[in-house]
Design a protein around this motif. Structure first.
Motif, PDB file in Angstrom:
ATOM      1  N   LYS A  20     -34.934  28.939 -32.212  1.00 13.73           N
ATOM      2  CA  LYS A  20     -33.309  28.939 -31.345  1.00 13.73           C
ATOM      3  C   LYS A  20     -32.353  29.939 -31.814  1.00 13.73           C
ATOM      4  CE  LYS A  20     -30.570  24.801 -33.890  1.00 13.73           C
ATOM      5  NZ  LYS A  20     -29.975  23.805 -33.801  1.00 13.73           N
ATOM      6  N   ASN A  21     -31.791  29.673 -30.646  1.00 16.44           N
ATOM      7  CA  ASN A  21     -30.367  31.193 -30.780  1.00 16.44           C
ATOM      8  C   ASN A  21     -31.253  32.417 -31.353  1.00 16.44           C
ATOM      9  OD1 ASN A  21     -28.587  29.524 -30.056  1.00 16.44           O
ATOM     10  ND2 ASN A  21     -28.263  29.134 -31.781  1.00 16.44           N
TER      11      ASN A  21
ATOM     12  N   PRO B 159     -37.664  28.014 -36.489  1.00 18.48           N
ATOM     13  CA  PRO B 159     -37.226  27.133 -34.869  1.00 18.48           C
ATOM     14  C   PRO B 159     -36.555  28.333 -33.905  1.00 18.48           C
ATOM     15  CG  PRO B 159     -35.748  25.822 -36.330  1.00 18.48           C
ATOM     16  CD  PRO B 159     -36.312  26.838 -37.151  1.00 18.48           C
TER      17      PRO B 159
ATOM     18  N   ASP C  22     -23.891  25.371 -22.331  1.00 15.91           N
ATOM     19  CA  ASP C  22     -24.664  26.405 -23.329  1.00 15.91           C
ATOM     20  C   ASP C  22     -26.092  27.149 -22.382  1.00 15.91           C
ATOM     21  OD1 ASP C  22     -23.956  26.336 -26.271  1.00 15.91           O
ATOM     22  OD2 ASP C  22     -25.004  24.047 -26.137  1.00 15.91           O
TER      23      ASP C  22
ATOM     24  N   ALA D 161     -29.558  32.413 -25.853  1.00 10.76           N
ATOM     25  CA  ALA D 161     -29.349  31.167 -26.485  1.00 10.76           C
ATOM     26  C   ALA D 161     -30.686  30.379 -25.702  1.00 10.76           C
ATOM     27  CB  ALA D 161     -28.302  31.203 -26.556  1.00 10.76           C
ATOM     28  N   LEU D 162     -31.558  29.677 -27.022  1.00 14.88           N
ATOM     29  CA  LEU D 162     -32.200  28.419 -26.471  1.00 14.88           C
ATOM     30  C   LEU D 162     -31.495  27.704 -27.218  1.00 14.88           C
ATOM     31  CD1 LEU D 162     -35.942  30.499 -26.454  1.00 14.88           C
ATOM     32  CD2 LEU D 162     -34.528  30.168 -24.825  1.00 14.88           C
ATOM     33  N   ASP D 163     -31.357  27.302 -27.633  1.00 13.75           N
ATOM     34  CA  ASP D 163     -30.918  25.950 -28.501  1.00 13.75           C
ATOM     35  C   ASP D 163     -30.182  24.800 -27.274  1.00 13.75           C
ATOM     36  OD1 ASP D 163     -29.768  24.043 -30.490  1.00 13.75           O
ATOM     37  OD2 ASP D 163     -27.674  25.289 -30.763  1.00 13.75           O
ATOM     38  N   GLY D 164     -30.768  23.984 -28.323  1.00 12.87           N
ATOM     39  CA  GLY D 164     -30.635  22.907 -26.193  1.00 12.87           C
ATOM     40  C   GLY D 164     -32.059  22.657 -26.075  1.00 12.87           C
ATOM     41  N   HIS D 165     -32.848  23.378 -25.874  1.00 13.40           N
ATOM     42  CA  HIS D 165     -33.682  23.436 -24.870  1.00 13.40           C
ATOM     43  C   HIS D 165     -34.933  23.324 -25.374  1.00 13.40           C
ATOM     44  CE1 HIS D 165     -30.523  24.749 -21.952  1.00 13.40           C
ATOM     45  NE2 HIS D 165     -29.654  25.411 -23.068  1.00 13.40           N
TER      46      HIS D 165
ATOM     47  N   TYR E 144     -43.690  30.975 -26.365  1.00 14.50           N
ATOM     48  CA  TYR E 144     -43.489  29.791 -26.011  1.00 14.50           C
ATOM     49  C   TYR E 144     -43.522  29.462 -24.206  1.00 14.50           C
ATOM     50  CZ  TYR E 144     -41.848  30.525 -30.957  1.00 14.50           C
ATOM     51  OH  TYR E 144     -41.511  30.842 -32.014  1.00 14.50           O
TER      52      TYR E 144
ATOM     53  N   GLN F 217     -30.386  34.708 -35.978  1.00 15.05           N
ATOM     54  CA  GLN F 217     -29.977  33.340 -35.411  1.00 15.05           C
ATOM     55  C   GLN F 217     -28.456  34.103 -34.925  1.00 15.05           C
ATOM     56  OE1 GLN F 217     -32.495  30.581 -37.604  1.00 15.05           O
ATOM     57  NE2 GLN F 217     -33.375  30.765 -35.654  1.00 15.05           N
TER      58      GLN F 217
ATOM     59  N   TYR G 259     -28.773  38.147 -30.044  1.00 18.34           N
ATOM     60  CA  TYR G 259     -28.690  37.733 -32.307  1.00 18.34           C
ATOM     61  C   TYR G 259     -30.005  38.174 -32.074  1.00 18.34           C
ATOM     62  CZ  TYR G 259     -27.038  33.715 -28.795  1.00 18.34           C
ATOM     63  OH  TYR G 259     -26.705  32.848 -28.521  1.00 18.34           O
TER      64      TYR G 259
END
Length: 138
Positions: A53-54, A51, A130, A2-6, A87, A113, A110
């Motif tokens: 994300k996830n 994006p 997270d 999970a890259l969500d929120g980073h 990235y 996503q 994942y």
């Protein structure tokens, strides 16, 4: 993982469009457990743009292994993968992991996503916050 929120930067222009699988041995680490970590990850992806994300992402060796062992062994390639994205990622482990002396948590897969395990993603994120997951290969 999970890259969500980073914080995630778009692919570097000098690298063009580039793949994925974080293995716990991330290159260019700038700090230890609890500190801010800055490193590159790679992701194999088709023509769809969304994006980062996830998603599954990782070091270059992991991405190349994935391409060789799971993508190009079928025609057409798995998930229509036709490019490798790079990235630059900056992450900090949540406090629950920092208290355990960890910078990464369990690596979840994942697909589209959505977390597909192994295990109960919601339970792990609920307990530890997270986090970015990692594999350790010997």
């Amino acid at each position: 993982s999970a890259l969500d929120g980073h914080a995630v930067q778009p692919p570097s222009s000098d690298f063009g469009e580039n793949v994925s699988a974080l293995d716990g041995h991330a290159a260019n680490l700038s700090s230890g457990a609890g500190g801010l970590l800055s490193f590159y990850v790679y992701r194999a992806q088709g023509t769809a743009n969304y994006p980062p994300k996830n998603i599954n992402a990782g070091n270059l060796a992991g991405a190349m292994w994935y391409l060789q062992h799971e993508v190009v062994i079928q025609d057409p390639p798995k998930f229509g993968i036709n490019r490798l994205l790079r990235y630059k990622v900056e992450v900090r482990a949540p406090v629950a992991l920092q208290n355990k002396g960890l910078s990464f948590g369990v690596r979840f897969a994942y697909d589209s996503q959505l977390c597909t395990g192994p295990g109960d993603c919601t339970k792990e994120y609920g307990r530890d916050g997270d986090f970015v997951g990692g594999n350790s290969f010997d």
